[in-house]
Design a protein around this motif. Sequence first.
Motif, mmCIF file in Angstrom:
data_model
loop_
_atom_site.group_PDB
_atom_site.id
_atom_site.type_symbol
_atom_site.label_atom_id
_atom_site.label_comp_id
_atom_site.label_asym_id
_atom_site.label_seq_id
_atom_site.Cartn_x
_atom_site.Cartn_y
_atom_site.Cartn_z
ATOM 1 N N SER A 181 1.484 -1.145 0.152
ATOM 2 C CA SER A 181 0.171 0.063 0.406
ATOM 3 C C SER A 181 0.805 0.652 -0.247
ATOM 4 O O SER A 181 0.937 1.962 -0.363
ATOM 5 C CB SER A 181 -0.705 -0.256 1.457
ATOM 6 N N LEU A 182 2.064 0.907 0.515
ATOM 7 C CA LEU A 182 3.334 2.423 0.503
ATOM 8 C C LEU A 182 4.313 2.492 -1.051
ATOM 9 O O LEU A 182 4.779 3.212 -0.570
ATOM 10 C CB LEU A 182 3.546 2.421 2.065
ATOM 11 N N ASN A 183 3.838 1.472 -1.492
ATOM 12 C CA ASN A 183 5.482 1.002 -3.016
ATOM 13 C C ASN A 183 4.330 1.330 -3.874
ATOM 14 O O ASN A 183 3.115 0.475 -3.989
ATOM 15 C CB ASN A 183 5.660 0.246 -2.706
ATOM 16 N N PRO A 184 5.016 2.490 -4.715
ATOM 17 C CA PRO A 184 4.522 2.778 -5.998
ATOM 18 C C PRO A 184 4.254 1.631 -6.638
ATOM 19 O O PRO A 184 3.741 1.374 -7.815
ATOM 20 C CB PRO A 184 4.545 3.931 -6.437
ATOM 21 N N ASN A 185 6.125 0.233 -6.462
ATOM 22 C CA ASN A 185 5.727 -0.102 -7.085
ATOM 23 C C ASN A 185 4.746 -1.750 -7.475
ATOM 24 O O ASN A 185 4.795 -2.775 -7.621
ATOM 25 C CB ASN A 185 7.151 -0.925 -7.001
ATOM 26 N N GLN A 186 3.615 -1.278 -6.026
ATOM 27 C CA GLN A 186 3.374 -2.299 -5.552
ATOM 28 C C GLN A 186 3.294 -3.802 -5.233
ATOM 29 O O GLN A 186 2.333 -4.392 -6.130
ATOM 30 C CB GLN A 186 1.348 -2.857 -7.161
ATOM 31 N N GLU A 187 4.432 -4.019 -4.953
ATOM 32 C CA GLU A 187 5.258 -4.792 -4.108
ATOM 33 C C GLU A 187 5.859 -4.577 -3.247
ATOM 34 O O GLU A 187 5.785 -3.933 -2.776
ATOM 35 C CB GLU A 187 6.014 -5.578 -5.135
ATOM 36 N N PRO A 188 5.373 -5.515 -2.082
ATOM 37 C CA PRO A 188 6.489 -5.170 -1.475
ATOM 38 C C PRO A 188 7.940 -5.526 -0.887
ATOM 39 O O PRO A 188 8.325 -6.120 -2.359
ATOM 40 C CB PRO A 188 5.934 -6.524 0.331
ATOM 41 N N VAL A 189 8.599 -4.007 -0.332
ATOM 42 C CA VAL A 189 10.300 -4.206 -0.907
ATOM 43 C C VAL A 189 10.370 -3.964 1.054
ATOM 44 O O VAL A 189 9.928 -3.893 1.569
ATOM 45 C CB VAL A 189 10.111 -2.977 -1.649
ATOM 46 N N ASP A 190 11.962 -4.038 1.013
ATOM 47 C CA ASP A 190 12.834 -4.194 2.379
ATOM 48 C C ASP A 190 13.725 -3.071 1.777
ATOM 49 O O ASP A 190 14.079 -2.609 0.821
ATOM 50 C CB ASP A 190 14.184 -4.588 2.522
ATOM 51 N N VAL A 191 13.350 -1.640 3.273
ATOM 52 C CA VAL A 191 13.522 -0.506 2.582
ATOM 53 C C VAL A 191 15.946 -0.514 3.479
ATOM 54 O O VAL A 191 14.941 -0.665 4.832
ATOM 55 C CB VAL A 191 13.397 0.416 3.086
ATOM 56 N N PHE A 192 16.684 -0.438 2.864
ATOM 57 C CA PHE A 192 18.322 -0.146 3.378
ATOM 58 C C PHE A 192 18.654 0.920 3.192
ATOM 59 O O PHE A 192 17.909 2.114 2.477
ATOM 60 C CB PHE A 192 18.921 -1.200 2.873
ATOM 61 N N SER A 193 19.641 1.646 4.196
ATOM 62 C CA SER A 193 20.247 2.296 4.100
ATOM 63 C C SER A 193 21.338 2.154 3.974
ATOM 64 O O SER A 193 22.596 1.954 4.369
ATOM 65 C CB SER A 193 20.463 3.118 5.681
ATOM 66 N N GLU A 194 21.941 2.974 2.740
ATOM 67 C CA GLU A 194 23.421 2.027 1.608
ATOM 68 C C GLU A 194 24.698 3.232 2.042
ATOM 69 O O GLU A 194 24.208 4.502 1.774
ATOM 70 C CB GLU A 194 23.131 1.895 0.620
ATOM 71 N N HIS A 195 25.229 2.861 2.090
ATOM 72 C CA HIS A 195 26.580 3.892 2.770
ATOM 73 C C HIS A 195 27.527 3.142 1.074
ATOM 74 O O HIS A 195 28.202 2.396 1.308
ATOM 75 C CB HIS A 195 27.559 3.887 3.772
#
Length: 274
Positions: A181-195
């Motif tokens: 519901s919160l992703n425009p791609n219409q699929e669940p995703v994991d959010v990561f912080s990348e360096h």
Amino acid sequence: MGFDFELILAIAFLVTGVFWVYDRIVYFPKRKAVLVNMPTETRKALSKDAQQRLAQTPKFVVEVKSYFVIIAVIFGLRSFVVEPFQIPSGSMLPTLKIGDFILVNKFDYGLRLPVLNTTIIPTTEPKRGDVVVFKYPLDPSLNYIKRLVGLPGDQISYHNKTLMVNGEPVSKEFLAKLPVSLNPNQEPVDVFSEHLGEAQHEIYNSYRFTPHEGEWTVPAGHYFVMGDNRDNSADSRFWGFVPDENMKGRAFYVWLHWDEFFSIPSFKNNGLIE
């Protein structure tokens, strides 16, 4: 073939410039001569249009050369200082959203000739982690935006959603699971912080298998780019490297978000691009 606004603007600059010079050489002296012989009060009362008519300046010359100054200012700013772009796709989510209007620093990677994009005054080199705008190698009339991952000579690999540069895994930390519901791609995703280099930013990883995995060696004078929406981005994994001459600048600021024509523009997400 895309709409090459840069080329059209360059042509407009040249055409209006030619008419402006033609007017200065042929008709400006005539207008000056007419005005010199007039009483002061009469001269002050004359509008510019009246002055043009008295010197018998052709109307089409007046019309075309009148656009020269404004086109020259726009052309100069867009070519050498800063250029606006709109984000058309979700390949850079969550860093940049569809409908974001951004500004691109045109001076960061060297002063370049318009259209030809040849560097005439070097400044700084692109850095790993920069968000860059470039001419799409397969169709230079199109502008793409991605994150710069690999510099010339780098060894890049991408397997099992793990990015490695020169044999070292790029550091990333899990932040959250984003529901459909919160992703425009219409699929669940994991959010990561990348360096990546000096940049710290967020990326998306989906739960789907990523088909375009592999290893790449970045050739001299080229760069390897990827979208922050790692499993929904057509980037160097698909179509190859970006030549240095295709680089347009570094995206540095979001100044407006506008989803669609009939929506209300928003300034709430304005800020620097990490």
